[in-house]
Enzyme design. Structure first.
Site, PDB file in Angstrom:
ATOM      1  CG  ASP A 286       7.191   0.944   0.839  1.00 36.23           C
ATOM      2  OD1 ASP A 286       7.279   0.264   1.863  1.00 36.23           O
ATOM      3  OD2 ASP A 286       7.160   0.441  -0.310  1.00 36.23           O
TER       4      ASP A 286
HETATM    5  C1  GLC Z   1       6.619  -2.808  -0.962  1.00 38.42           C
HETATM    6  C2  GLC Z   1       7.432  -2.876   0.285  1.00 38.42           C
HETATM    7  C3  GLC Z   1       8.849  -2.397   0.119  1.00 38.42           C
HETATM    8  C4  GLC Z   1       9.309  -2.701  -1.297  1.00 38.42           C
HETATM    9  C5  GLC Z   1       8.476  -1.855  -2.242  1.00 38.42           C
HETATM   10  C6  GLC Z   1       8.828  -2.109  -3.713  1.00 38.42           C
HETATM   11  O1  GLC Z   1       5.289  -2.475  -0.702  1.00 38.42           O
HETATM   12  O2  GLC Z   1       6.921  -2.258   1.461  1.00 38.42           O
HETATM   13  O3  GLC Z   1       9.646  -3.064   1.100  1.00 38.42           O
HETATM   14  O4  GLC Z   1      10.681  -2.378  -1.434  1.00 38.42           O
HETATM   15  O5  GLC Z   1       7.079  -2.052  -2.052  1.00 38.42           O
HETATM   16  O6  GLC Z   1       8.421  -3.392  -4.082  1.00 38.42           O
END
Ligand code: GLC
Length: 730
Positions: A286
């Protein structure tokens, strides 16, 4: 001689028609193409494939440290905030035609509940109990996503959550493992279609792996204290179902799992995901989750964080740039091996080949008017909104509004609001596309009743100056429809709230309206269960519309008028007060009878249980019948119930089947949902619902090592308010 001549002919042919390298030949099996490409790649080119940068303006305000990197042509992936296919193609051209090996970039984005045609938030979708409709909407969303220049969506989010203070409860499918599993699978099927290489398929991404919904106190990014047995029983099943459904990728989560961060957790990322479940796609971290291992206290610096995440099983680094910066050193220091890098690159290339990106790296450009918001898409979004709206309360059948009532006061901050009906994670959607509740009501009641509108108050703050106008229109009307709820930014990522109550200004408005003596219909739009202890007393009817996306206005009005019979049931429990959290239907049994150990100051029962939802008709359940009072582990047990629509309007009834196991080596939840079906039942008709119990699937449970345990003994199957006993033999 023949051999020589054949070879000579082949060489001449080659000279005349130089063949594409093997990896570029579409007819060659993918695994052979990967091997051929891998052996041509330099170490630098391999490491670049393990990285994901961002492209366009970062619209997720919670994402920190996202430097706008110069885009190297050999980068593995981009998070595409743009949604403009022409710009995507320009960047892709750099990779495909200007880089040495022409490896296409994988463009990803957060398409969670719709691309431009936004449909209800996932928590609402689960309340529809309509898997086909969710699959249809996901498929429609995939098409709009491809046309926007995106190949990979960071969805479905299948985190079981039982603490609605956590803002991300909006993004998943509620409190139950089975519901998260089946709705996650329906979403994957919609996204990935029958083949990833289909023109309008996108790669899915199971997230957030794993246990993120247990973030302590409902505060985001926090510690998650999860026993291994609970991990297997509650948090892993939806991911196992997603992997078995062929999900192309997985995203590691921010939380840690009892001290070991999910992003550096070898047990979950490799032992379970790859060795046990045989996942052959890849894991992306993430946003910033690798660097965050430093904050979580398991890495002293970025280099160690990168090493730990990679060795645990994270193949792609989202945004941190750590893999790019440190992998050559780590290779030189023999802390990671070229074999592990080759394995990681193989997994990423496998998804790119399966998507057909080497054959079709560019997005087909069609005119904008045909890309989004097509009539069929809007219709599907409205259908899903209609089937996800839960009638929570309907005292004296105040709904549907009687045609005798000719003046309707439509008040509250949500009545004409567009922005907040979209909910969190709204993809490329625009609030201008949203149909308001007011607009839906205006159409529904034109020539039937007069709408008297007043905003009354804002979502928060203490300005009561609008109350007077609201009370005035209420006094001029026969019934009050008051539209309240949450701002969209009050749920979603980094949107934890210490209370489930709406801001006091909203409650005060309803309290004042109640003094008019008119009946009150409360319409709620929110991304989590709301504390309704006080509002429930002021309201004769309560309609939970969640955040319906672009096409909610008409279905909401259709239910208020009676044109539509509501059919949704809750996929998450509504506590009476915040202090009851955690409270969910499948809790473990108490050591003493329920009334002992209960709260002294407030009821212990929640206001509305998982599975609660009213209809404009009534249903009568026959006595459920078993095909046998006992079965062997190798046999199936068929349970049936006949449901009669005893009312005078047609309805769709979802029958939920649960199992309980009163005596077991590991204490089992009070009951566990194992199957459900939603069927239309015309007024006066009867429909049979059948549940075929498979002991290994429905009666077994996981121990702390993830072994499925099936123990003989007495079990019960629960349907409606019935509890039917049967025995599992040795
Ligand atoms: C965010 C979220 C995740 C998302 C990623 C890309 O912080 O936790 O769900 O897909 O970053 O935006």
């Amino acid at each position: 001689m023949v051999k020589f001549l054949t070879l000579l002919a082949f060489c001449c042919f080659q000279l005349a028609y130089p063949q594409q390298p093997l990896y570029k030949q579409a007819e060659i099996p993918i695994e052979k193409r990967i091997k051929d490409l891998l052996k041509r790649m330099t170490v630098e080119e391999k490491i670049l494939q393990l990285n994901q940068y961002k492209l366009g303006a970062n619209t997720n305000i919670n994402n920190i440290g996202a430097a706008s990197n110069e885009i190297p042509a050999g980068i593995g992936s981009l998070i595409y905030f743009g949604g403009d296919p022409e710009f995507r193609n320009q960047i892709q051209k750099k990779a495909v035609e200007e880089s040495r090996l022409g490896i296409p970039i994988l463009f990803g984005y957060d398409i969670i509940h719709g691309c431009r045609t936004l449909y209800p938030i996932p928590l609402a979708q689960a309340c529809s109990w309509n898997l086909d409709l969710v699959k249809t909407n996901s498929s429609m969303s995939a098409k709009e996503t491809v046309l926007s220049g995106v190949d990979w969506v960071f969805s479905p989010m299948i985190d079981v959550s039982r603490d609605p203070r956590w803002g991300r409860v909006a993004e998943g499918y509620g409190e139950d493992p089975y519901v998260n599993a089946v709705f996650g699978v329906a979403t994957i099927q919609g996204y990935q279609g029958t083949s990833l290489s289909d023109p309008y398929s996108v790669a899915a991404c199971l997230k957030h792996y794993v246990g993120y919904g247990m973030s302590e106190g409902g505060r985001d990014y926090r510690y998650s204290n999860i026993s291994k047995q609970s991990l297997w029983e509650t948090y892993l099943p939806s991911f196992e179902a997603g992997i078995n459904a062929g999900a192309a990728t997985v995203m590691s989560s921010f939380n840690d799992i009892s001290g070991i961060p999910a992003t550096s957790n070898y047990y979950t990322l490799t032992e379970i995901l790859k060795k046990r479940w045989k996942h052959d796609g890849f894991v992306v971290s993430d946003w910033n989750a690798i660097e965050q291992l430093i904050n979580q206290g398991v890495a002293q610096d970025k280099k160690e964080a990168g090493m730990k995440a990679f060795l645990a099983g994270v193949e792609m680094d989202m945004i941190d740039n750590i893999y790019l910066e440190h992998f050559k050193e780590l290779l030189a220091e023999k802390k990671i091996s070229i074999q592990s890098i080759d394995e990681a690159v193989t997994r990423i290339l496998r998804v790119k080949f399966r998507l057909g990106l080497f054959e079709n790296p560019y997005t087909t450009i069609i005119e904008k008017e045909k890309r989004y918001l097509q009539p069929e898409s809007i219709k599907n979004a409205a259908k899903l909104a209609e089937e996800s709206i839960v009638l929570l309360k309907n005292e004296n059948n105040i709904l549907p509004i009687s045609p005798l009532l000719k003046k309707i006061a439509l008040v509250g901050p949500m009545a004409k609001d567009k922005q907040n009906l979209m909910g969190s994670w709204s993809g490329y959607a625009k609030s201008a596309d949203v149909e308001t509740i007011f607009s839906g009501m205006e159409k529904e009641f034109s020539n039937k009743a007069q709408l008297n509108y007043a905003k009354g108050c804002d979502f928060d703050g203490d300005d009561e100056s609008g109350f007077e106008e609201a009370i005035k229109v209420a006094n001029q009307s026969d019934i009050i429809v008051v539209c309240l709820g949450e701002r969209r930014v009050w749920s979603g990522e980094n949107a934890s709230r210490s209370t489930l109550s709406l801001p006091i200004i909203q409650e005060k408005l309803v309290e004042e309206l109640k003094k008019t003596g008119k009946p009150i219909v409360l319409i709620l739009s929110n991304g989590r269960p709301i504390e309704l202890e006080r509002l429930e007393k002021f309201s004769d009817a309560i309609l939970e519309i969640w955040q319906p996306g672009v096409a909610g206005g008409t279905p909401v009005a259709g239910i208020v008028s009676g044109r539509i019979n509501p059919s949704a049931k809750l996929a998450i429990t509504f506590p009476l007060v915040t202090g009851q959290i955690p409270t969910y239907y499948n809790m473990r049994p108490s050591a003493r009878e329920a009334k002992l150990g209960a709260y002294q100051d407030k009821p212990t029962e929640p206001l509305y249980w998982f599975g609660h939802g009213l209809s404009y008709t009534t249903y009568k359940y026959s006595e459920a019948t078993l095909s046998s009072p006992r079965i062997k582990p190798s046999e199936k047990l068929t349970v049936q119930v006949k449901v009669t629509n005893t009312g005078d309007v047609s309805g769709k009834e979802s029958v939920l089947w649960y199992i309980s196991d009163p005596v077991s080596s590991i204490s089992r939840p009070l009951k566990e949902l194992k199957f459900f079906e939603k069927k239309e039942i015309p007024a006066g008709n009867e429909v049979v619902y059948t549940f075929e119990i498979d002991p290994n699937r429905d009666l077994a449970y996981y121990d702390e090592e993830g072994h499925k345990i099936l123990e003989p003994g007495i079990f019960y199957v629960h349907v409606d308010d019935q509890k039917i006993k049967f025995e599992l033999l040795k």
